[in-house]
Structures are given as structure tokens and as C-alpha cells.
Design a protein around this motif. Structure first.
Motif, mmCIF file in Angstrom:
data_model
loop_
_atom_site.group_PDB
_atom_site.id
_atom_site.type_symbol
_atom_site.label_atom_id
_atom_site.label_comp_id
_atom_site.label_asym_id
_atom_site.label_seq_id
_atom_site.Cartn_x
_atom_site.Cartn_y
_atom_site.Cartn_z
ATOM 1 N N ARG B 83 0.837 -1.207 0.000
ATOM 2 C CA ARG B 83 0.000 0.000 0.000
ATOM 3 C C ARG B 83 0.867 1.250 0.000
ATOM 4 N NH1 ARG B 83 -2.098 -1.934 5.536
ATOM 5 N NH2 ARG B 83 0.159 -1.893 5.548
ATOM 6 N N TRP B 84 0.387 2.281 -0.670
ATOM 7 C CA TRP B 84 1.057 3.576 -0.589
ATOM 8 C C TRP B 84 -0.029 4.612 -0.811
ATOM 9 C CZ3 TRP B 84 5.916 4.595 0.980
ATOM 10 C CH2 TRP B 84 6.355 5.936 0.878
ATOM 11 N N PHE B 91 1.183 3.386 4.529
ATOM 12 C CA PHE B 91 2.366 3.275 3.672
ATOM 13 C C PHE B 91 3.067 1.927 3.832
ATOM 14 C CE2 PHE B 91 1.876 7.772 4.751
ATOM 15 C CZ PHE B 91 1.716 8.290 3.488
ATOM 16 N N ALA B 93 6.602 -0.367 1.909
ATOM 17 C CA ALA B 93 7.793 -0.075 1.115
ATOM 18 C C ALA B 93 8.095 -1.101 0.032
ATOM 19 C CB ALA B 93 9.001 0.034 2.048
ATOM 20 N N HIS B 275 3.103 3.125 -7.802
ATOM 21 C CA HIS B 275 3.373 2.341 -6.598
ATOM 22 C C HIS B 275 2.719 0.984 -6.671
ATOM 23 C CE1 HIS B 275 5.656 4.739 -3.750
ATOM 24 N NE2 HIS B 275 5.120 5.777 -4.360
ATOM 25 N N THR B 291 10.879 7.603 -5.581
ATOM 26 C CA THR B 291 9.752 7.953 -4.713
ATOM 27 C C THR B 291 10.113 9.133 -3.819
ATOM 28 O OG1 THR B 291 9.124 5.637 -4.661
ATOM 29 C CG2 THR B 291 8.151 7.048 -2.993
ATOM 30 N N TYR B 304 3.728 10.764 6.579
ATOM 31 C CA TYR B 304 4.122 10.683 5.173
ATOM 32 C C TYR B 304 5.624 10.955 5.054
ATOM 33 C CZ TYR B 304 3.317 11.271 0.100
ATOM 34 O OH TYR B 304 3.313 11.141 -1.255
ATOM 35 N N SER B 307 7.636 8.189 6.555
ATOM 36 C CA SER B 307 7.685 6.981 5.724
ATOM 37 C C SER B 307 8.720 7.132 4.625
ATOM 38 C CB SER B 307 6.317 6.712 5.100
ATOM 39 O OG SER B 307 5.348 6.558 6.089
#
Lengths: 291, 338
Positions: B83-84, B91, B93, B275, B291, B304, B307
Motif C-alpha cells: 500500500r502507498w 504506507f 515499502a 506504486h 519515490t 508521510y 515513511s
């Protein structure tokens, strides 16, 4: 026997042709990239590029503030980074050539030398931009200085190590204190190599974009005010500052044709500046390295 | 603390003009000054050397501190989640990590054989007078700033691939079971493959110049002995040069890999910034550095930002391990040569 020999010969010729092709492949990219740069960038090259500010979309302008910003950031980074780099290299080559600290520093320095520059940007953001509360030219030049230091440390150490010990012994035998021996004798003997190191560092940072993105950011306007030079100079470094690479990044990704054209022109300027620097550095290194 | 006999020698140094002191008193003062200056200079250089250590610890510490909020919030799941979502502040990675590894892998797949071939050409085949110019030209590729690769990749290389290589790959591999998913989808031009190819061009000079240096370090006696037995040039390279230079070549490859992993600007232009993990290398993706470069200044909210810094920490740890391994291998071969 004859067929085996022929097969070996064939295999040999095949790999030789392949290696020739690989070299042509490598050189081909260089020609291609420089060719496109010249073709796209040259048409946009005019006096206005060097005398006018970056324009809002849809109007004409130049890259003056970006070029000035790049020059100031680079100069400051070299001013901050070079003394630290030279002194650290001096310790490693002159005082602690065989001690523990030197080998640790050499290892860490090599890591820093090829560490991702965007991580350096994050580091400076954390220690300077965030506490200060705003992006600034200072933060940008410190970020670049962090990239300068390992390059200078490396070349200084290498060049001082090449200076023959007989010179040092001669200086010591007439009673010259060690610090003076280093400054008057060793530095002088290694000068060409150390200058090369600084030039290489300048070449390296003048194209750097990633560490500037969240430190110096960008500025559409004049970061430097020419009316009240010194006091406002220090002050303007506290505000975001334009630089050539960041402007290229922003303009190239924009949908506006004039901006893209300016990005190509900027790319041309920066590439030839950097390539000239690195060729000069090589020339320096070749002519006067102490053997 | 100078022994008495040394005084006269120091006097000599004073006469040479290093320091001017005429009276006996001022001479001893000058000597004291020299001693203080000497000690001060020594400590100054030592402090500068320690500064280098402090910078690296500062980088690591600031990244850890900056990424704490994100790591506390998501825990280990941060490493494996795809997820992002900046809106819901959720979030993970894995997509950027995957993109970083795949683009670097493509880059090495191309740059390693080509780089070794060029090094072989430069050391074995090339006429002496051409070696320096060709070597320098290849190294100039390393001097071109990465943003130039980016703008060139976006406006010239990606459209070119979109028209030629990508439709070709889709047409050729479209029918073959496994490979068809690897080369599936419309030819966007930008995407993982394009980023990998540009990275290949960028790391090529690193691999070439280090391989050339270690090839050059192979003792000529060994090569001449092999030639004397009737070996062809290729056999000499394959059975004498490569085994001898193996450790150094691997070190050079790792160094190039370190570059590829951390490269930012060139990749940011052509990767497409999506993403998600796609099986196809033609699809847009993202890398850790792309990113961060794209989103950091626009990131709203502490979670945010944190992350993104955590992504930076992951990138730093990966490159640190790769670079440390490279340096270790290269220092081993240096010891053997020196």
C-alpha cells in the motif's frame, strides 16, 4: 587437429568482434547523448539565457538566477568541504598512516564516496532544514559540501602518500617542525594532485540534483540582491535558492515548450561545464603527479 | 620536552626563514609558539578525520530518528506492504524496494558483460596509442550528470524504445508462456525496463574502468606463458586473466551495483512512478530514490514524511552492505598486487 584449431580460432575471432562491438556500443552512447544535447540545446542558446531570469510559463526568459545560484552553492560547498577534506587526508597520510583511526576513516570515507546522494539530502533536511523551519541556500551548500569531503579526502591522502619520505626526512633534519614540514614541503609536492581532487569534486557536485531538491529547493526569483551586497548576501542564503540542475528537473517535466527548451539549453551548459572540468582535472593529474 | 642537543638544529630552521627571531628571549617564545602550532595542527587534522566519521554516524542517526514514527506505526509490515496511500496515510515499502532491485538487476545484466568486453578490448586488443583516448571517452560517460541521462531518457530514449524495442519484445515473447507476462502490456516507453537500460549505460564506465585496472594488474609473465603455449587471446583472457582478476572484478561490479541502487534523477524521469508491483518489465514502477525525489517536498503530515525517510534508511542500509562488500573485495586484491 586442424578442425580443433580452426574451431578455437573461430571462437577467438567471435569474441574479439564482440569486444569491439561492446566498445563501439559504449562509445556510441556518449556520441548519441552529446549529439542530442548539442542539437536540442544549441538552438536555444542565446545571450538572453545568461542575462535574464527564469520565466513564468509562456513567456521568454533565461537561466541567470539558476546559473548564479549554482555558482554560489558550488563555491560555498567547496569553501566548506575542501579544508575539512584536506585536513582529514593530511591526518591519514602524515600523522596516522598506520593507526586504527585511519583505516576506519578510510573505509567510512569510501562508503560516503559512493553513498546515494539523495540520502545525503535527507540527512541535511533532518539536521538543517527541519530545525530551521525553511529551505535555504545554506542547507544546499552544506549538502554539497558533504559530497565534496570524501572526494578531497581520498585524493589528498593518495597524493600525500606518493610524496617521497626523503623529502620529509630532509625537512626534519634541519629541524623544521612537523606542521611546517607538511604545509611547506608535503603540500607543495602534492599540489597538482590535490588541485585535481578539488576539480573532480567541483565536477561531481555541479551536476548534483538529488541533494538539492529538499535543501536549497528552488526559487523563481533573484536569490541575490545586487544593491546591498554583503548583508543581503548572507540573508539571501537563508531563503530557497535556484540552481541549474533543479531548474532543469522542474522545466523538463513541465508541459510547456519554452520551459523544455530552456531545460535542454541548461543541460547543454551544465554538461559541457562538467566535462571541461573533468578533462582539465585529468590533464592536471597526468602532467604533474609526483612519481 | 626537546632534548638539549636539538636546540641548535632548531636554530638552523629559524635561520632558514621559517620564523624570524633575533633576541634569545623572543627566540624561545617563537619556539614555544612553534610547538603550540605543531600540536594544534595535529589536533586539527585529527578532528577533521573524526568529522568524516561523525558525518556517517550523523547520516545513520538522523535517518533512524526521522523514520521512527513510520516504523512505530507500521512495524515490520512497512517492509512487506504494497500500500502507498497518502490520503489514508497508509504506507508500505515493498513496491519501491522491488523496483530498485529489478532496475538494478536489469542494469547489471547488461553492463557487466559489456563492461568486461570493453575492458578486454582495452587491455588485450586495442593498439597502444588508442587506449588512453577510448578509456577516457568511456569514463566521460561517468562524468555526465545524472539529470542529463534523465532528460535524454525521457525525450529521446523512451520514445525510441516505445517505437522499436518494446513492440518487438511484445511480438516475440507474446506467445511464450512465462516470458509473455514478463513482457506484457502496451509499450509505454517509460517504465522499469527503460530505467534499467539507462542505469546500465550509467554504471558501464564504473565497471569498465575497474575491470581494466585489475586486468592491467595481471602479471605479464602469466599471460606470456599462456601465449607461449599457443593459447588464443580469448583463451588467455578466459583461463588466465579472468581467474586472476576475479575478486577485483566482483568488487568493481558491486561498486557499480551500489551506484545503480542509489541513482535518483535519471530513474525519476523514466520510471513512471507507479506504486505497484507488476510482473511486466514494460509497466511503470517506482524505486526508492525516485519515490523520495518525487514526493518528499510535497509530503504533507509527519507520517508521510517519516515513511519517505524510512525508505531512505532502507536504501542506505542496502547500499551500505553492497559498498562495504565491494570495498572489502577490492582491498583484498590491492593487497595481493601491492
Amino acid at each position: 587437429m586442424a578442425t580443433l584449431y580452426a574451431a578455437r580460432r573461430r571462437k577467438n575471432s567471435a569474441t574479439m568482434v564482440l569486444s569491439l562491438a561492446a566498445t563501439a556500443f559504449g562509445l556510441g552512447w556518449l556520441v548519441l547523448i552529446l549529439g542530442v544535447l548539442l542539437y536540442e540545446g544549441f538552438s536555444g542558446l542565446s545571450l538572453a539565457v545568461f542575462t535574464e531570469m527564469t520565466p513564468p510559463p509562456g513567456s521568454t526568459g533565461g537561466l541567470l538566477n539558476a546559473i548564479m545560484g549554482s555558482l554560489v552553492l558550488t563555491a560555498l560547498a567547496v569553501l566548506i568541504g575542501t579544508p575539512i577534506g584536506i585536513l582529514a587526508g593530511t591526518y591519514m597520510a602524515e600523522y596516522g598512516r598506520h593507526d586504527r583511526l585511519t583505516s576506519v576513516v578510510r573505509f567510512i570515507n569510501d562508503i560516503l564516496l559512493s553513498a546515494p546522494s539523495i540520502v545525503i539530502g535527507l540527512f541535511i533536511y533532518e539536521v538543517m532544514v527541519y530545525p530551521m523551519g525553511h529551505f535555504s541556500g545554506w542547507a544546499g551548500s552544506v549538502a554539497l559540501a558533504v559530497i565534496v569531503i570524501p572526494v578531497v579526502v581520498r585524493t589528498t591522502e593518495d597524493m600525500l602518500t606518493l610524496v617521497p619520505d626523503t623529502l620529509r626526512e630532509a625537512a626534519a633534519s634541519i629541524g623544521l617542525p612537523r606542521s611546517l614540514m607538511i604545509i611547506r614541503i608535503a603540500y607543495r609536492a602534492a599540489k597538482a594532485g590535490m588541485v585535481t581532487g578539488v576539480l573532480l569534486a567541483v565536477a561531481r557536485i555541479s551536476g548534483e540534483t538529488a541533494p538539492l531538491l529538499f535543501t536549497a529547493l528552488n526559487n523563481q526569483f533573484w536569490s541575490l540582491d545586487s544593491k546591498a551586497p554583503l548583508s543581503s548576501f548572507a540573508e539571501s542564503l537563508n531563503s530557497p535558492m535556484a540552481s541549474l540542475p533543479v531548474v532543469i528537473f522542474q522545466f523538463a517535466l513541465s508541459p510547456y515548450k519554452d520551459w523544455q527548451q530552456l531545460a535542454w539549453t541548461g543541460a547543454l551548459i551544465i554538461t559541457f561545464a562538467v566535462l571541461t572540468l573533468s578533462v582539465t582535472a585529468r590533464f592536471f593529474a597526468r602532467t604533474r603527479v609526483p612519481k | 620536552m626537546q632534548p638539549a642537543g636539538r636546540r641548535d638544529v632548531v636554530d638552523l630552521a629559524l635561520q632558514v626563514g621559517a620564523v624570524r627571531a633575533s633576541e634569545a628571549v623572543s627566540r624561545s617564545q617563537a619556539l614555544a609558539r612553534l610547538r603550540i602550532g605543531d600540536v594544534a595542527f595535529r589536533h586539527l587534522t585529527r578532528a577533521a578525520a573524526v568529522t568524516v566519521l561523525l558525518i556517517l554516524s550523523g547520516v545513520i542517526l538522523s535517518l533512524i530518528v526521522g523514520s521512527l514514527p513510520a516504523l512505530r506505526q507500521f512495524g515490520f509490515g512497512f517492509l512487506v506492504s504494497e500500500r502507498w496511500n497518502p490520503v489514508t496515510e497508509n504506507f508500505g515499502a515493498i513496491a519501491p524496494i522491488y523496483g530498485t532491485i529489478v532496475t538494478s538487476f536489469i542494469a547489471m545484466l547488461i553492463a557487466v558483460p559489456v563492461g568486461l568486453m570493453i575492458a578486454m578490448f582495452l587491455t588485450e586488443l586495442c593498439p597502444q596509442w588508442l587506449r588512453r583516448p577510448i578509456g577516457t571517452a568511456i569514463e566521460l560517460l561517468a562524468g555526465i550528470p545524472s539529470i542529463i541521462y534523465g532528460i535524454w531518457g525521457l525525450f529521446v530514449f523512451a520514445p525510441f524504445l516505445q517505437d522499436t524495442l518494446q513492440p518487438f519484445l511484445i511480438a516475440v515473447f507474446g506467445e511464450i508462456p512465462v516470458l509473455s507476462s514478463l513482457f506484457a502490456g502496451p509499450p509505454y516507453g517509460i517504465g522499469t525496463l527503460t530505467a534499467g537500460l539507462i542505469l546500465a549505460i550509467m554504471v558501464l564506465p564504473f565497471i569498465t574502468s575497474i575491470s581494466r585496472d585489475v586486468f592491467d594488474a595481471v602479471p605479464p609473465v602469466l599471460k606470456e606463458a599462456a601465449y607461449g603455449l599457443g593459447c588464443t587471446t580469448w583463451e588467455v583472457v578466459r583461463y588466465v586473466v579472468l581467474p586472476y582478476a576475479r575478486v577485483g572484478v566482483i568488487g568493481g561490479v558491486m561498486l557499480g551495483l551500489g551506484r545503480a541502487l542509489g541513482e535518483t534523477m535519471a530513474v525519476t524521469f523514466v520510471i513512471g512512478n507507479a506504486h505497484k508491483i507488476s510482473a511486466s518489465v514494460l509497466a511503470p514502477g517506482t524505486t526508492i530514490s525516485a519515490t523520495i525525489a518525487n514526493e518528499f517536498t510535497e509530503a504533507v503530515g509527519d507520517l508521510y514524511t517519516s515513511s519517505l525517510i524510512a525508505l531512505g534508511l532502507i536504501l542506505f542500509v542496502i547500499t551500505f552492505i553492497v559498498l562495504a562488500a565491494a570495498r572489502y573485495l577490492l582491498s583484498r586484491i590491492n593487497k595481493r598486487i601491492g
